[in-house]
Structure formats: C-alpha cells, structure tokens
Design a protein around this motif. Structure first.
Motif, PDB file in Angstrom:
ATOM      1  N   SER A 144       0.792  -1.057   0.002  1.00  0.00           N
ATOM      2  CA  SER A 144      -0.005   0.136   0.030  1.00  0.00           C
ATOM      3  C   SER A 144       0.784   1.206   0.148  1.00  0.00           C
ATOM      4  O   SER A 144       0.604   2.087  -0.839  1.00  0.00           O
ATOM      5  N   LEU A 145       1.896   1.519   0.765  1.00  0.00           N
ATOM      6  CA  LEU A 145       2.871   2.243   0.831  1.00  0.00           C
ATOM      7  C   LEU A 145       3.410   2.697  -0.287  1.00  0.00           C
ATOM      8  O   LEU A 145       3.769   3.884  -0.857  1.00  0.00           O
ATOM      9  N   ASN A 146       4.107   1.448  -1.193  1.00  0.00           N
ATOM     10  CA  ASN A 146       4.768   1.663  -2.389  1.00  0.00           C
ATOM     11  C   ASN A 146       3.637   2.252  -3.547  1.00  0.00           C
ATOM     12  O   ASN A 146       4.166   3.153  -4.004  1.00  0.00           O
ATOM     13  N   ILE A 204       2.996  10.782  -3.873  1.00  0.00           N
ATOM     14  CA  ILE A 204       2.739  11.241  -2.374  1.00  0.00           C
ATOM     15  C   ILE A 204       3.887  11.147  -1.612  1.00  0.00           C
ATOM     16  O   ILE A 204       4.643   9.981  -1.885  1.00  0.00           O
ATOM     17  N   PRO A 205       4.289  12.306  -0.744  1.00  0.00           N
ATOM     18  CA  PRO A 205       5.478  12.079  -0.179  1.00  0.00           C
ATOM     19  C   PRO A 205       5.520  10.889   0.879  1.00  0.00           C
ATOM     20  O   PRO A 205       4.268  10.376   1.542  1.00  0.00           O
ATOM     21  N   LEU A 206       6.627  10.169   1.356  1.00  0.00           N
ATOM     22  CA  LEU A 206       6.712   9.155   2.093  1.00  0.00           C
ATOM     23  C   LEU A 206       5.945   9.328   3.455  1.00  0.00           C
ATOM     24  O   LEU A 206       5.037   8.455   3.751  1.00  0.00           O
ATOM     25  N   GLY A 207       5.973  10.634   4.089  1.00  0.00           N
ATOM     26  CA  GLY A 207       5.360  10.488   5.456  1.00  0.00           C
ATOM     27  C   GLY A 207       3.962  10.888   5.377  1.00  0.00           C
ATOM     28  O   GLY A 207       3.231   9.957   6.087  1.00  0.00           O
ATOM     29  N   ASP A 208       3.429  11.470   4.288  1.00  0.00           N
ATOM     30  CA  ASP A 208       2.004  11.234   3.877  1.00  0.00           C
ATOM     31  C   ASP A 208       1.605  10.018   3.783  1.00  0.00           C
ATOM     32  O   ASP A 208       0.325   9.321   4.074  1.00  0.00           O
ATOM     33  N   ALA A 209       2.347   9.126   2.865  1.00  0.00           N
ATOM     34  CA  ALA A 209       1.900   8.023   2.278  1.00  0.00           C
ATOM     35  C   ALA A 209       1.798   7.046   3.285  1.00  0.00           C
ATOM     36  O   ALA A 209       0.855   6.011   3.629  1.00  0.00           O
ATOM     37  N   VAL A 210       2.687   7.226   4.446  1.00  0.00           N
ATOM     38  CA  VAL A 210       2.689   6.087   5.607  1.00  0.00           C
ATOM     39  C   VAL A 210       1.560   6.633   6.530  1.00  0.00           C
ATOM     40  O   VAL A 210       0.639   5.599   6.908  1.00  0.00           O
ATOM     41  N   PHE A 211       1.178   7.739   6.758  1.00  0.00           N
ATOM     42  CA  PHE A 211      -0.158   8.224   7.341  1.00  0.00           C
ATOM     43  C   PHE A 211      -1.294   7.613   6.719  1.00  0.00           C
ATOM     44  O   PHE A 211      -2.254   7.062   7.301  1.00  0.00           O
ATOM     45  N   GLU A 212      -1.370   7.819   5.290  1.00  0.00           N
ATOM     46  CA  GLU A 212      -2.566   7.322   4.425  1.00  0.00           C
ATOM     47  C   GLU A 212      -2.613   5.924   4.472  1.00  0.00           C
ATOM     48  O   GLU A 212      -3.818   5.287   4.619  1.00  0.00           O
ATOM     49  N   ALA A 249      -1.545   3.783   6.428  1.00  0.00           N
ATOM     50  CA  ALA A 249      -1.976   3.166   7.915  1.00  0.00           C
ATOM     51  C   ALA A 249      -3.355   3.268   8.096  1.00  0.00           C
ATOM     52  O   ALA A 249      -3.972   2.478   8.535  1.00  0.00           O
ATOM     53  N   LYS A 250      -3.747   4.617   7.847  1.00  0.00           N
ATOM     54  CA  LYS A 250      -5.458   4.733   7.752  1.00  0.00           C
ATOM     55  C   LYS A 250      -6.165   3.924   7.046  1.00  0.00           C
ATOM     56  O   LYS A 250      -7.057   3.255   7.440  1.00  0.00           O
ATOM     57  N   GLU A 251      -5.971   3.822   6.026  1.00  0.00           N
ATOM     58  CA  GLU A 251      -6.430   2.811   4.897  1.00  0.00           C
ATOM     59  C   GLU A 251      -6.533   1.412   4.945  1.00  0.00           C
ATOM     60  O   GLU A 251      -7.260   0.797   4.911  1.00  0.00           O
ATOM     61  N   ARG A 252      -5.271   0.941   5.411  1.00  0.00           N
ATOM     62  CA  ARG A 252      -5.056  -0.373   5.550  1.00  0.00           C
ATOM     63  C   ARG A 252      -5.212  -1.282   7.144  1.00  0.00           C
ATOM     64  O   ARG A 252      -4.898  -2.263   7.364  1.00  0.00           O
ATOM     65  N   VAL A 277      -5.772  -5.272   7.867  1.00  0.00           N
ATOM     66  CA  VAL A 277      -4.800  -5.735   8.652  1.00  0.00           C
ATOM     67  C   VAL A 277      -5.529  -6.330   9.740  1.00  0.00           C
ATOM     68  O   VAL A 277      -5.207  -7.606  10.283  1.00  0.00           O
ATOM     69  N   LEU A 278      -6.378  -5.765  10.670  1.00  0.00           N
ATOM     70  CA  LEU A 278      -7.113  -6.135  11.661  1.00  0.00           C
ATOM     71  C   LEU A 278      -8.006  -7.112  11.338  1.00  0.00           C
ATOM     72  O   LEU A 278      -7.779  -8.163  12.336  1.00  0.00           O
TER      73      LEU A 278
END
Length: 168
Positions: free
Chosen positions: A133-135, A142-150, A152-155, A159-160
């Motif tokens: 998802s991050l890739n 999307i910048p890496l920091g924003d990609a991590v936030f988005e 994590a929120k999206e996935r 994951v749960l």
C-alpha cells in the motif's frame, strides 16, 4: 546378569512447563536417589520425547523458512530494505505471542510453537499488505510521510481483519 523390567511412571502436569519439570526431576533424582547406573537406567519418554524431537526439528526448519521468506520478499519487492522491514514484524509478533501465553498462564509447547508459526505468517502477510500500500502511494507521487499516514489509515481494517481471523 539382570532382567530388564521397564517401569512406567505416568504424569499429568497441568499448567507446568514440561522442560522445567524434567530438569528439576533430573536434579532431584541425581542428588537424592542412589542406584547402580550399570544395573538401572532412567529414561524419559512419552510427551517429553516427542516435544524434544519436535523442538529440534523446529530449531532447524524455522531459520530456513525465515530465510526463504526473506528471499521471496526480496524477489517480490526488489529491495532488501522492504524485505527487512516486513520481517521486523516477526520478532514483534513473537513478543506479543509470548506475552499472550504469559497472560493466559500457558507454557511454550509444541502446539503453541505451531501457533507461533501461524502468527509469523499473519505478521508477514500484514507487513506485505502495508508495504504494498505504501509503495503504491509513493509511486503516485505522495511524499513518504503522507503515504505512511494514509496507508496506515486505509489498511488498518484489512490488517485487523486478517489478524482477527487468524486469532479466532
């Protein structure tokens, strides 16, 4: 000279770690029971024997499987960094699993070791979902920091869900 007469002593040890019990039993027998080792032999078998055999196999197989998983992840993502990032979840899953065993008052045995293998699989699967998802997000600019936030929120929900299904 002597006739061999096996004597079995069945034990049921609920809530006690078998390896710890046997180490204590070895020590007590050595210090308190006097016998002729040429005429008598103490042999530990049954579940302990099966557990020792399974643990020795797992000690060989588990590192090989983790190395194979690392190679497959490297082949899938093309970077050592992503493969290593995903495999970092395995020791964290181990800590969580050991904590869960402690909370439940259970011991580490062959069946819980098999459960840990399944837990490692779920941890790697969740890592693959997150890194993929991050890739995808980084590839769209999307910048890496924003990609991590988005990411994590999206996935979080997928994951749960995979972790909950595996747990149940």
């Amino acid at each position: 000279l002597y006739d061999v007469v096996p004597v079995g002593v069945p034990l049921n040890l609920p809530g006690v770690d078998l390896s710890t019990f046997l180490a204590d039993a070895h020590e007590r027998i050595a210090s308190k029971v006097k016998y002729d080792p040429l005429a008598n032999e103490v042999v530990w078998g049954g579940q302990f024997e099966n557990q020792a055999r399974a643990q020795s196999r797992l000690a060989v197989i588990l590192p090989l499987v983790l190395a194979l998983i690392f190679l497959l992840l490297y082949g899938a993502f093309g970077t050592l960094r992503h493969a290593a990032l995903i495999l970092v979840s395995v020791p964290l899953a181990l800590l969580g699993g050991l904590g869960a065993l402690q909370v439940r008052g259970m011991t580490l045995n062959v069946s819980s070791a098999v459960g840990f293998i399944a837990l490692f699989g779920v941890a790697v699967e969740n890592g693959v979902i997150m890194v993929s998802s991050l890739n995808q997000k980084v590839d769209t600019g999307i910048p890496l920091g924003d990609a991590v936030f988005e990411g994590a929120k999206e996935r979080l929900r997928p994951v749960l869900m995979t972790a909950t299904v595996a747990t149940l």
